[in-house]
Design a protein around this motif. Structure first.
Motif, short mmCIF file in Angstrom:
data_model
loop_
_atom_site.label_atom_id
_atom_site.label_comp_id
_atom_site.label_asym_id
_atom_site.label_seq_id
_atom_site.Cartn_x
_atom_site.Cartn_y
_atom_site.Cartn_z
N UNK A 74 37.16 52.06 20.88
CA UNK A 74 37.66 52.74 19.68
C UNK A 74 37.09 54.15 19.58
N UNK A 75 35.82 54.32 19.92
CA UNK A 75 35.17 55.61 19.78
C UNK A 75 35.41 56.55 20.96
N UNK A 76 35.47 56.00 22.17
CA UNK A 76 35.53 56.84 23.38
C UNK A 76 36.90 56.86 24.03
N UNK B 262 29.18 60.09 19.30
CA UNK B 262 28.58 59.31 18.22
C UNK B 262 27.87 60.20 17.19
N UNK B 263 27.70 61.48 17.51
CA UNK B 263 27.10 62.39 16.53
C UNK B 263 28.05 62.70 15.38
N UNK B 264 29.36 62.51 15.60
CA UNK B 264 30.36 62.86 14.59
C UNK B 264 30.89 61.65 13.84
N UNK B 265 30.24 60.51 14.01
CA UNK B 265 30.63 59.31 13.27
C UNK B 265 29.41 58.83 12.49
N UNK C 67 27.02 53.65 15.74
CA UNK C 67 26.14 53.53 16.90
C UNK C 67 25.19 52.34 16.73
N UNK C 68 24.75 52.12 15.50
CA UNK C 68 23.84 51.00 15.23
C UNK C 68 24.50 49.67 15.60
N UNK C 69 25.72 49.46 15.15
CA UNK C 69 26.37 48.17 15.40
C UNK C 69 26.79 48.02 16.85
N UNK C 70 27.12 49.13 17.51
CA UNK C 70 27.40 49.05 18.94
C UNK C 70 26.15 48.58 19.68
N UNK C 71 25.00 49.17 19.36
CA UNK C 71 23.75 48.78 20.01
C UNK C 71 23.39 47.34 19.71
N UNK C 72 23.56 46.92 18.46
CA UNK C 72 23.23 45.55 18.09
C UNK C 72 24.11 44.56 18.84
N UNK C 73 25.42 44.85 18.92
CA UNK C 73 26.32 43.95 19.62
C UNK C 73 26.00 43.88 21.12
N UNK C 74 25.67 45.03 21.70
CA UNK C 74 25.28 45.03 23.12
C UNK C 74 24.01 44.21 23.33
N UNK D 287 21.65 55.05 27.31
CA UNK D 287 22.04 56.24 26.55
C UNK D 287 22.56 55.91 25.16
N UNK D 288 23.18 54.75 25.00
CA UNK D 288 23.63 54.30 23.68
C UNK D 288 22.45 53.85 22.83
N UNK D 289 21.56 53.06 23.44
CA UNK D 289 20.43 52.51 22.69
C UNK D 289 19.48 53.60 22.20
N UNK D 290 19.33 54.67 22.96
CA UNK D 290 18.39 55.71 22.57
C UNK D 290 18.87 56.48 21.34
N UNK D 291 20.14 56.33 20.98
CA UNK D 291 20.64 56.94 19.74
C UNK D 291 20.28 56.10 18.53
#
Length: 630
Positions: free
Chosen positions: A190-192, A208-211, A216-223, A272-276
């Motif tokens: 959805x984002x990319x 993810x800087x513009x959302x 980003x939090x929920x993407x990281x949690x789901x991963x 790279x996702x988690x570090x956000x």
């Protein structure tokens, strides 16, 4: 490097040949096909790796074909080679090959010999697809493939219903994690607008800087939850101990080199996702720390030799998650490799012990085996020493202590007390590891012999163990620098520790070593010197309660039974007769009732017919008059 696809093709062909041959193949032919397929895959990995290094370690992507194309989503069957995927390939095919060789000896005489190796080959092929995939859709295909193969292998002895239930449990619990991973894939697309891993990582910060940060939090949690399912971390850890229902080589393959490492790979690949979301990384580190303590306590009181090693796997995975949560990715990945060496050694050695003792798995029914099977005893001492991170001579010392040191360093550098607290949790975990590891060795190999054991023979038995034994020593530790070089070229960041903190870190690592050595001493004192007082304490009210709690791994199974299984069974019982279908059955009941009422009025009496017509006429007349008045 154009031969990269062969690493997957060989085990896949082995699976197809064995499935076609199945009952028609002899054991020798099945072994040659099954083991040979993985051997060819390993040789191809070496060839590809040498070319990769000679060509300057430049990323390489091999596009084979487009998988499907739907509304702009067109994932490809493409394999991506970089330092991380090469490390994973080497571990999977190398350790996997040794496990296949050992299994050709271990499974002799078992029903379904060819079927076993067909599942084994498919397992390795699926894991290779997972780590080589250049997009998350293909990665998910491999992810589901190892889940399916784990179900088939854990339930291999399907004639025993308990084994079938263990396979279903593993399949179901890991599927919960897979659902979370699938949600993460939906959010990422959805984002990319793509599932290509390189594209997502290259644009992660900008997109993810513009959302809202919550995305980003929920993407990281789901991963993470997807990774927790495969790598048996709280709250999705309950399947791993029951996975011991399968043959011992299955335990070695699942718990050393393949399935349980998938979660670590996923987090490192998507770092790279988690570090956000640093708060998610901290949560990962905390959950890893809690898991390693829970699993360590459970391993202390188990009596089944394989379940002890299973809980130790869960505990070591906790260390890896603690490392990646502290952004010490390279330390976590090297411990993953070291763990593959010494845990495969321990599981295969436990298989040798089980065969020597006529399929006995209770450690308290063994004893005195060091004289009957001295080579296996040496394997357990070296493998157990690596698991307990015994200093200077084992690979575990160089990998586990690096994790503890870097977690401690992260706390100092970021001024976050949580990481220093996690360091101490890791030290306690190392203490517990030393105790349960040497408890196992002392009970099985020392003392009085309780089960007559016979000697073991065969090159396919001792050669894999000998190679893994060597890799579990400082010889395996020599791979640390090449591994770090590979990971650096794959853009997996290392934790840079300032020179000013090096002495504190070294002190912290030495502190962990001494506490681990104290754990060995405690194990010796408790199970040799104070054996009688220990037995009395275990029979006390407090001792029985603590042992029950630890044996049940703090009751997560009972909790999930209460929260999920029983409500599901109740709902299934209520819906067993399909209430929706019952509602629709009202219509035929009404029709049938109307038919019955009408048929009973067919009496043949003229008087009744006349009175009925008259009565109906009066009613109709009254209705018409009422309408006119209104």
């Amino acid at each position: 490097m154009s031969s990269l696809f062969l690493t997957v093709l060989f085990p896949l062909l082995g699976f197809i040949i064995l499935v076609i041959g199945r009952e028609r193949f002899s054991e020798n032919l099945s072994a040659w096909v099954g083991v040979g397929a993985i051997g060819l895959s390993f040789l191809t990995t070496i060839w590809v790796g040498v070319n990769f290094v000679n060509q300057g370690q430049i990323d390489f992507t091999q596009h084979l074909w487009t998988w499907f194309s739907v509304a702009g989503l067109a994932p490809s069957i493409s394999f991506h080679l970089d330092g991380l995927s090469l490390l994973m390939m080497g571990m999977i095919t190398g350790v996997g090959f040794l496990i296949h060789v050992f299994a050709s000896w271990y499974m002799r005489g078992e029903a379904g010999y060819a079927r076993f190796f067909s599942y084994f080959n498919l397992f390795v092929a699926s894991m290779l697809v997972l780590v080589l995939a250049d997009n998350l859709a293909l990665l998910f295909l491999g992810w589901e493939g190892v889940g399916l193969c784990s179900y088939l292998l854990i339930g291999f002895y399907y004639h025993n219903p308990a084994n079938g239930f263990a396979a279903i449990k593993a399949f179901t619990v890991t599927r919960v994690g897979d659902v979370f991973l699938l949600i993460a894939l939906f959010l990422l697309y959805q984002q990319f607008g793509t599932l290509n891993i390189a594209t997502i990582l290259a644009h992660a910060q900008q997109v993810l800087a513009y959302v809202p940060h919550e995305t980003a939090f929920w993407i990281s949690v789901m991963l993470f939850l997807g990774a927790a399912g495969k790598s048996a971390q709280i709250p999705l850890q309950t399947w791993l101990a029951d996975a011991m229902a399968g043959p011992t080589p299955v335990s070695a393959l699942i718990h050393a080199a393949t399935m349980v490492t998938a979660g670590i790979y996923l987090i490192c690949r998507m770092h790279g996702i988690f570090e956000l979301t640093p708060e998610v990384l901290q949560g990962i580190a905390i959950i890893g720390a809690v898991t390693l303590i829970v699993a360590g306590c459970a391993a202390l009181v188990q009596t089944d030799i394989k379940r002890i090693l299973a809980y130790s796997t869960m505990s070591q995975l906790g260390y890896m998650f603690m490392a990646v949560g502290a952004e010490a990715y390279q330390a976590g990945l090297f411990h993953m490799l070291a763990h593959a060496f010494f845990k495969a050694l321990l599981f295969l050695s436990s298989g040798a012990v089980i065969l020597a003792c006529h399929h006995e798995q209770n450690i308290f029914k063994m004893g005195g085996l060091r004289k009957k099977i001295p080579f296996v005893f040496a394997c357990f001492v070296i493998g157990g020493g690596a698991l307990a991170a015994m200093p200077w001579i084992t690979v575990g010392f160089f990998s586990k202590d690096a994790i503890l040191g870097q977690v401690y360093a992260q706390g100092l550098m970021q001024q976050l007390p949580i990481y220093q607290q996690l360091y101490w949790v890791g030290v306690v975990g190392a203490f517990l590891t030393s105790i349960y590891t040497f408890r196992l060795i002392l009970v099985v190999f020392f003392g009085q012999e309780k089960t007559h054991a016979h000697a073991l023979h065969g090159i396919t038995y001792w050669l894999p163990l000998a190679i893994l034994l060597a890799l579990s020593t400082t010889l395996g530790a020599a791979l640390k620098h090449p591994v770090e070089t590979l990971l650096t070229t794959a853009h997996i960041p290392a934790l840079n520790i300032p020179l000013a903190l090096e002495q504190q870190i070294i002190h912290a690592e030495h502190q962990a070593v001494w506490i681990a050595l104290i754990g060995v001493l405690v194990a010796g004192m408790v199970w040799i010197v104070f054996k009688q007082p220990l037995e009395k304490w275990t029979q006390s009210w407090l001792g029985q309660r603590i042992i029950t709690l630890f044996y049940a791994a703090f009751g997560f199974d009972a909790l999930y039974q209460l929260l999920f299984v029983r409500p599901y069974q109740l709902i299934a019982k209520l819906l067993g007769h399909d209430p929706i279908d019952q509602v629709w059955l009202i219509l035929p009941v009404l029709v049938k009732s109307g038919h019955h009422a009408a048929s009973t009025r067919q009496t043949g009496s003229l008087r009744e017919y006349t009175s009925s017509i008259a009565f109906a006429a009066v009613i109709l007349l009254m209705v018409l008059i009422a309408i006119q008045i209104i």
